[in-house]
Design a protein around this motif. Structure first.
Motif, PDB file in Angstrom:
ATOM      1  N   HIS A 217       0.958  -1.107   0.170  1.00 30.39           N
ATOM      2  CA  HIS A 217      -0.076  -0.001  -0.001  1.00 30.39           C
ATOM      3  C   HIS A 217       0.824   1.172   0.009  1.00 30.39           C
ATOM      4  N   THR A 218       1.959   1.023   0.934  1.00 29.11           N
ATOM      5  CA  THR A 218       2.901   2.608   0.972  1.00 29.11           C
ATOM      6  C   THR A 218       3.805   2.602  -0.283  1.00 29.11           C
ATOM      7  N   THR A 219       4.145   1.490  -0.710  1.00 31.58           N
ATOM      8  CA  THR A 219       5.372   1.778  -1.741  1.00 31.58           C
ATOM      9  C   THR A 219       5.023   0.984  -3.187  1.00 31.58           C
ATOM     10  N   GLY A 220       3.767   0.245  -3.287  1.00 34.58           N
ATOM     11  CA  GLY A 220       3.495  -0.019  -4.597  1.00 34.58           C
ATOM     12  C   GLY A 220       4.261  -1.176  -4.917  1.00 34.58           C
ATOM     13  N   LEU A 221       5.143  -1.872  -4.117  1.00 34.75           N
ATOM     14  CA  LEU A 221       5.945  -2.885  -4.242  1.00 34.75           C
ATOM     15  C   LEU A 221       5.094  -4.065  -3.890  1.00 34.75           C
ATOM     16  N   GLN A 222       5.379  -5.173  -4.016  1.00 37.29           N
ATOM     17  CA  GLN A 222       4.641  -6.380  -3.815  1.00 37.29           C
ATOM     18  C   GLN A 222       5.487  -7.740  -3.499  1.00 37.29           C
ATOM     19  N   MET A 223       5.329  -8.178  -2.101  1.00 39.95           N
ATOM     20  CA  MET A 223       6.250  -9.546  -1.748  1.00 39.95           C
ATOM     21  C   MET A 223       5.134 -10.629  -1.807  1.00 39.95           C
ATOM     22  N   VAL A 224       5.829 -11.736  -1.960  1.00 39.94           N
ATOM     23  CA  VAL A 224       4.868 -12.566  -2.137  1.00 39.94           C
ATOM     24  C   VAL A 224       5.314 -13.809  -0.979  1.00 39.94           C
ATOM     25  N   ILE A 225       4.441 -14.263  -0.503  1.00 45.30           N
ATOM     26  CA  ILE A 225       4.811 -15.461   0.626  1.00 45.30           C
ATOM     27  C   ILE A 225       4.998 -16.903  -0.086  1.00 45.30           C
ATOM     28  N   GLU A 226       6.186 -17.510  -0.045  1.00 44.33           N
ATOM     29  CA  GLU A 226       6.230 -18.683  -0.748  1.00 44.33           C
ATOM     30  C   GLU A 226       6.051 -19.784  -0.122  1.00 44.33           C
ATOM     31  N   ALA A 227       6.469 -19.575   1.237  1.00 46.39           N
ATOM     32  CA  ALA A 227       6.403 -20.726   2.327  1.00 46.39           C
ATOM     33  C   ALA A 227       6.575 -20.060   3.704  1.00 46.39           C
ATOM     34  N   GLU A 228       5.682 -20.799   4.370  1.00 48.35           N
ATOM     35  CA  GLU A 228       5.339 -20.400   5.798  1.00 48.35           C
ATOM     36  C   GLU A 228       6.344 -21.549   6.715  1.00 48.35           C
ATOM     37  N   GLU A 229       7.192 -21.028   7.487  1.00 43.51           N
ATOM     38  CA  GLU A 229       8.282 -21.857   8.522  1.00 43.51           C
ATOM     39  C   GLU A 229       9.075 -22.929   7.354  1.00 43.51           C
ATOM     40  N   VAL A 230      10.334 -22.348   7.331  1.00 42.00           N
ATOM     41  CA  VAL A 230      11.262 -23.360   6.248  1.00 42.00           C
ATOM     42  C   VAL A 230      12.521 -23.515   7.123  1.00 42.00           C
ATOM     43  N   THR A 231      13.291 -24.410   6.684  1.00 39.88           N
ATOM     44  CA  THR A 231      14.278 -24.800   7.447  1.00 39.88           C
ATOM     45  C   THR A 231      15.623 -25.039   6.147  1.00 39.88           C
ATOM     46  N   ASP A 232      16.728 -24.471   6.355  1.00 42.40           N
ATOM     47  CA  ASP A 232      17.869 -24.623   5.484  1.00 42.40           C
ATOM     48  C   ASP A 232      18.458 -25.979   5.767  1.00 42.40           C
ATOM     49  N   ASN A 233      19.443 -26.321   4.957  1.00 49.15           N
ATOM     50  CA  ASN A 233      20.228 -27.547   5.009  1.00 49.15           C
ATOM     51  C   ASN A 233      21.187 -27.659   6.387  1.00 49.15           C
ATOM     52  N   ALA A 234      21.313 -26.561   7.004  1.00 51.13           N
ATOM     53  CA  ALA A 234      21.985 -26.408   8.367  1.00 51.13           C
ATOM     54  C   ALA A 234      20.896 -26.781   9.511  1.00 51.13           C
ATOM     55  N   GLY A 235      19.707 -26.619   9.197  1.00 48.19           N
ATOM     56  CA  GLY A 235      18.650 -26.949  10.224  1.00 48.19           C
ATOM     57  C   GLY A 235      18.096 -25.628  10.645  1.00 48.19           C
ATOM     58  N   HIS A 236      18.482 -24.517  10.385  1.00 42.72           N
ATOM     59  CA  HIS A 236      17.918 -23.248  10.853  1.00 42.72           C
ATOM     60  C   HIS A 236      16.738 -23.024  10.270  1.00 42.72           C
ATOM     61  N   ARG A 237      15.883 -22.609  11.276  1.00 40.35           N
ATOM     62  CA  ARG A 237      14.458 -22.286  10.672  1.00 40.35           C
ATOM     63  C   ARG A 237      13.946 -20.741  10.839  1.00 40.35           C
ATOM     64  N   ALA A 238      13.455 -20.682   9.819  1.00 37.84           N
ATOM     65  CA  ALA A 238      12.588 -19.337   9.741  1.00 37.84           C
ATOM     66  C   ALA A 238      11.138 -19.269   9.412  1.00 37.84           C
ATOM     67  N   ASP A 239      10.552 -18.258   9.770  1.00 35.00           N
ATOM     68  CA  ASP A 239       9.026 -18.221   9.928  1.00 35.00           C
ATOM     69  C   ASP A 239       8.407 -18.041   8.547  1.00 35.00           C
ATOM     70  N   ALA A 240       9.223 -17.668   7.348  1.00 34.17           N
ATOM     71  CA  ALA A 240       8.486 -17.659   6.057  1.00 34.17           C
ATOM     72  C   ALA A 240       9.561 -17.415   5.104  1.00 34.17           C
ATOM     73  N   LEU A 241       9.389 -17.531   4.000  1.00 30.36           N
ATOM     74  CA  LEU A 241      10.080 -17.210   2.721  1.00 30.36           C
ATOM     75  C   LEU A 241       9.355 -16.418   1.833  1.00 30.36           C
ATOM     76  N   VAL A 242       9.829 -15.239   1.742  1.00 27.71           N
ATOM     77  CA  VAL A 242       9.012 -14.227   0.778  1.00 27.71           C
ATOM     78  C   VAL A 242       9.730 -13.964  -0.351  1.00 27.71           C
ATOM     79  N   HIS A 243       9.123 -13.267  -1.593  1.00 27.30           N
ATOM     80  CA  HIS A 243       9.840 -13.268  -2.746  1.00 27.30           C
ATOM     81  C   HIS A 243       9.329 -11.742  -3.388  1.00 27.30           C
ATOM     82  N   LEU A 244      10.375 -11.328  -3.677  1.00 25.42           N
ATOM     83  CA  LEU A 244      10.113  -9.700  -4.325  1.00 25.42           C
ATOM     84  C   LEU A 244      10.655  -9.786  -5.653  1.00 25.42           C
TER      85      LEU A 244
END
Length: 243
Positions: free
Chosen positions: A29-56
């Motif tokens: 709304h404020t920038t006109g740019l859009q980020m899209v959620i690709e996944a909720e809760e992901v983990t990398d090969n080292a086992g680190h977890r994140a709450d989501a992965l978003v794409h711009l």
């Protein structure tokens, strides 16, 4: 590479997902740019977890960010949150309900992308540069009365549970002894932890702590304000600085 995980059950996961979507909508709304959620809760090969992965993807850039959703970000949790994201190979993005101007400046100096639901944001991905600060919360967050689990005596029980693996499986009397609290304290702490999504009761199979990393973060946030002052006996200074 990231492995998509099933979103953690419970109210906490729902609140984080809602906060993320609201912040992304406000960013658009404020920038006109859009980020899209690709996944909720992901983990990398080292086992680190994140709450989501978003794409711009815009203006010739194509970026993905690992997201840490942190409600009510403050100085006590800022460093831990940034450190968590820096462990990932891809750039991190902090999403929260509100970032005050001072903290926004800190994150900009760290070059750590941020979004909040008030429309404040920082993103430096040439040719895209966004830095918005000073927007006040649409609604001031209501400071809820802390649950009993995060009162001083409850924090003692949490410390014991986090320090001694599988302590939650033992009888309440053993937990109370390990935490040096009254027996009755353990009961309402266990109840609060179940309601908040930090503990599951599997009946005959016993109890099990879950979401430990986030429970530790919350303990670290609350400890300096509520429990630490009660533990300090006094402050002293040595006559000899090399003592």
């Amino acid at each position: 590479m990231y492995k998509i995980m099933d979103a953690a059950p419970g109210k906490r996961a729902s609140r984080e997902a809602k906060l993320l979507r609201t912040a992304l909508e406000m960013f658009h709304h404020t920038t006109g740019l859009q980020m899209v959620i690709e996944a909720e809760e992901v983990t990398d090969n080292a086992g680190h977890r994140a709450d989501a992965l978003v794409h711009l993807e815009t203006l010739g850039i194509d970026r993905r960010f690992v997201v840490r959703v942190k409600s009510q970000l403050n100085q006590a949790t800022l460093g831990m949150t940034v450190h968590h994201l820096e462990r990932f190979p891809q750039k991190g993005l902090i999403v929260t309900d509100y970032v005050n101007p001072k903290m926004a400046e800190q994150l900009r100096a760290m070059d750590m992308p941020l979004l909040d639901v008030a429309g404040n944001a920082y993103l430096n991905e040439p040719p895209v540069y966004v830095y918005i600060k000073g927007n006040n919360p649409i609604e001031k967050p209501h400071r809820k009365r802390p649950t009993r689990a995060f009162q001083p005596t409850g924090l003692k029980v949490l410390f014991a549970l986090l320090s001694y693996p599988n302590l939650e499986t033992l009888p309440y009397r053993d937990i109370a002894k390990a935490a040096d609290v009254a027996l009755g304290t353990v009961g309402w702490v266990i109840t609060d932890l179940k309601e908040l999504g930090y503990l599951v009761d599997m009946g005959k199979r016993g109890r099990r702590l879950i979401n430990k990393e986030k429970l530790i973060e919350r303990w670290v946030t609350t400890y300096p304000e509520l429990l630490r002052p009660k533990l300090v006996l006094g402050r002293y200074k040595a006559v000899d600085s090399d003592w």
